[in-house]
Design a protein around this motif. Structure first.
Motif, mmCIF file in Angstrom:
data_model
loop_
_atom_site.group_PDB
_atom_site.id
_atom_site.type_symbol
_atom_site.label_atom_id
_atom_site.label_comp_id
_atom_site.label_asym_id
_atom_site.label_seq_id
_atom_site.Cartn_x
_atom_site.Cartn_y
_atom_site.Cartn_z
ATOM 1 N N HIS A 190 0.833 -1.205 0.000
ATOM 2 C CA HIS A 190 0.000 0.000 0.000
ATOM 3 C C HIS A 190 0.870 1.258 0.000
ATOM 4 C CE1 HIS A 190 -3.482 2.520 0.997
ATOM 5 N NE2 HIS A 190 -2.740 3.075 1.938
ATOM 6 N N SER A 191 1.879 1.278 0.856
ATOM 7 C CA SER A 191 2.743 2.451 0.961
ATOM 8 C C SER A 191 3.594 2.631 -0.287
ATOM 9 C CB SER A 191 3.633 2.324 2.204
ATOM 10 O OG SER A 191 2.849 2.251 3.374
ATOM 11 N N LEU A 192 4.106 1.535 -0.831
ATOM 12 C CA LEU A 192 4.878 1.628 -2.070
ATOM 13 C C LEU A 192 4.006 2.110 -3.222
ATOM 14 C CD1 LEU A 192 7.091 -1.589 -1.891
ATOM 15 C CD2 LEU A 192 7.930 0.767 -2.067
ATOM 16 N N SER A 193 2.796 1.588 -3.303
ATOM 17 C CA SER A 193 1.887 2.011 -4.361
ATOM 18 C C SER A 193 1.600 3.502 -4.264
ATOM 19 C CB SER A 193 0.588 1.205 -4.274
ATOM 20 O OG SER A 193 -0.284 1.545 -5.324
ATOM 21 N N LYS A 194 1.414 3.995 -3.052
ATOM 22 C CA LYS A 194 1.166 5.417 -2.835
ATOM 23 C C LYS A 194 2.385 6.252 -3.268
ATOM 24 C CE LYS A 194 -0.630 6.458 1.146
ATOM 25 N NZ LYS A 194 -0.771 6.787 2.606
ATOM 26 N N LEU A 195 3.574 5.804 -2.873
ATOM 27 C CA LEU A 195 4.795 6.525 -3.232
ATOM 28 C C LEU A 195 5.014 6.536 -4.741
ATOM 29 C CD1 LEU A 195 7.040 5.151 -0.379
ATOM 30 C CD2 LEU A 195 6.578 7.579 -0.765
ATOM 31 N N LEU A 196 4.810 5.397 -5.384
ATOM 32 C CA LEU A 196 5.005 5.322 -6.839
ATOM 33 C C LEU A 196 3.983 6.192 -7.564
ATOM 34 C CD1 LEU A 196 5.662 1.485 -7.187
ATOM 35 C CD2 LEU A 196 7.353 3.315 -7.291
ATOM 36 N N HIS A 197 2.781 6.292 -6.988
ATOM 37 C CA HIS A 197 1.738 7.125 -7.583
ATOM 38 C C HIS A 197 2.107 8.605 -7.500
ATOM 39 C CE1 HIS A 197 -2.288 8.607 -8.581
ATOM 40 N NE2 HIS A 197 -2.242 9.341 -7.468
ATOM 41 N N HIS A 198 2.563 9.043 -6.340
ATOM 42 C CA HIS A 198 2.867 10.463 -6.137
ATOM 43 C C HIS A 198 4.255 10.849 -6.650
ATOM 44 C CE1 HIS A 198 -0.771 11.414 -3.944
ATOM 45 N NE2 HIS A 198 -0.563 10.392 -3.126
ATOM 46 N N TYR A 199 5.172 9.887 -6.708
ATOM 47 C CA TYR A 199 6.539 10.170 -7.144
ATOM 48 C C TYR A 199 6.948 9.115 -8.179
ATOM 49 C CZ TYR A 199 6.256 12.668 -2.699
ATOM 50 O OH TYR A 199 5.858 13.474 -1.658
#
Length: 279
Positions: free
Chosen positions: A207-216
């Motif tokens: 979940h956290s990696l997906s969020k980071l990849l989405h925003h950055y």
């Protein structure tokens, strides 16, 4: 003025992370409650070759669980310093769970195996590459570099490789050996608890990696570098353990476990390719 999330009106929250936090509380277990009485009898009845394989596997687990307990502290500090309240709630439970995992495997060695040799002698070369070098370096870097790229490297190393490949493959090995032979009920019960905890950890990491990849989006290259560097080492752990035990008892084969390890990383990378959702 310092800002507290709980003091903000109409604040939003990451319901997925909060849900994991509540699950951690509901699924509490205590390693001290496990009964290893039958396990001691089963261990004594194993052949020397069988004992050596199980000792090797559990030695890698107890070392790995101690490592992830110690190396997670920089991540808790990282999310706390960024004011990520929901993440801090969950990572606090995550840290506690890793400590229980280390305690569980340590109890098994002390009470069931007994006079085991120096367990560090069983840390194969590829395992050392991950737990002596890559993991502490990636997690420790968060103390001086709190960038999204640094967090992607840390979570990719911890959740995708250590938990998502090595731990999951290790659980598969235990299942193949212990359930098929109906051995060591205390160890099996504890492993069930540990694997359930690890499932939540991996879910948080994805979940956290997906969020980071989405925003950055630029951090995708960082994740690709982590996988390119550490997948060979993760597979190498499997290969080196099998190489240390020839012929391998329990009728298990290296090819099946290498294939399983690679499927784990393929599954997780497919998850990360989906559009990010906060749910």
């Amino acid at each position: 003025m310092r800002q507290f999330a709980t003091s903000q009106p109409n604040r939003g929250e990451d319901s997925f992370v909060v849900g994991l936090y509540h699950k951690s509380k509901r699924n509490f277990w205590n390693p001290q409650d496990l009964d290893f009485t039958h396990d001691k009898h089963d261990w004594a009845a194993l052949s020397q070759a069988q004992q050596k394989v199980l000792l090797h596997l559990s030695a890698l687990f107890v070392g790995g669980e101690e490592a992830v307990t110690l190396d997670l502290a920089p991540y808790l500090l990282h999310v706390s310093q960024q004011g990520r309240y929901e993440d801090a709630l969950y990572v606090a439970t995550w840290t506690f769970e890793e400590a229980k995992h280390a305690e569980f495997f340590d109890r098994f060695h002390r009470e069931v195996v007994g006079g085991s040799p120096e367990l560090a002698l069983l840390h194969v070369e590829s395992w050392q590459q991950i737990f002596y070098q890559a993991l502490p370096q990636a997690m420790g870097a968060l103390q001086t570099d709190p960038s999204p790229a640094s967090e992607v490297r840390a979570l990719g190393t911890y959740n995708l490789i250590v938990e998502g490949v090595l731990a999951e493959t290790g659980y598969r090995a235990y299942k193949e050996v212990l359930e098929k032979e109906n051995l060591m009920p205390g160890l099996r019960r504890g492993l069930g608890y540990v694997q359930a905890d690890e499932g939540r950890h991996i879910a948080f990491g994805l979940h956290s990696l997906s969020k980071l990849l989405h925003h950055y989006p630029q951090t995708q290259e960082v994740l690709e570098d982590v996988l390119a560097e550490l997948i060979p080492a993760a597979v190498g752990v499997v290969q080196e353990v099998f190489a240390a035990h020839h012929p391998m008892p329990f009728d298990i084969t290296e090819e099946n476990f290498v294939d399983y390890a690679l499927r784990q990383i393929q599954h997780r990378t497919e998850v990360l390719q989906r559009p990010f959702s906060s749910e």
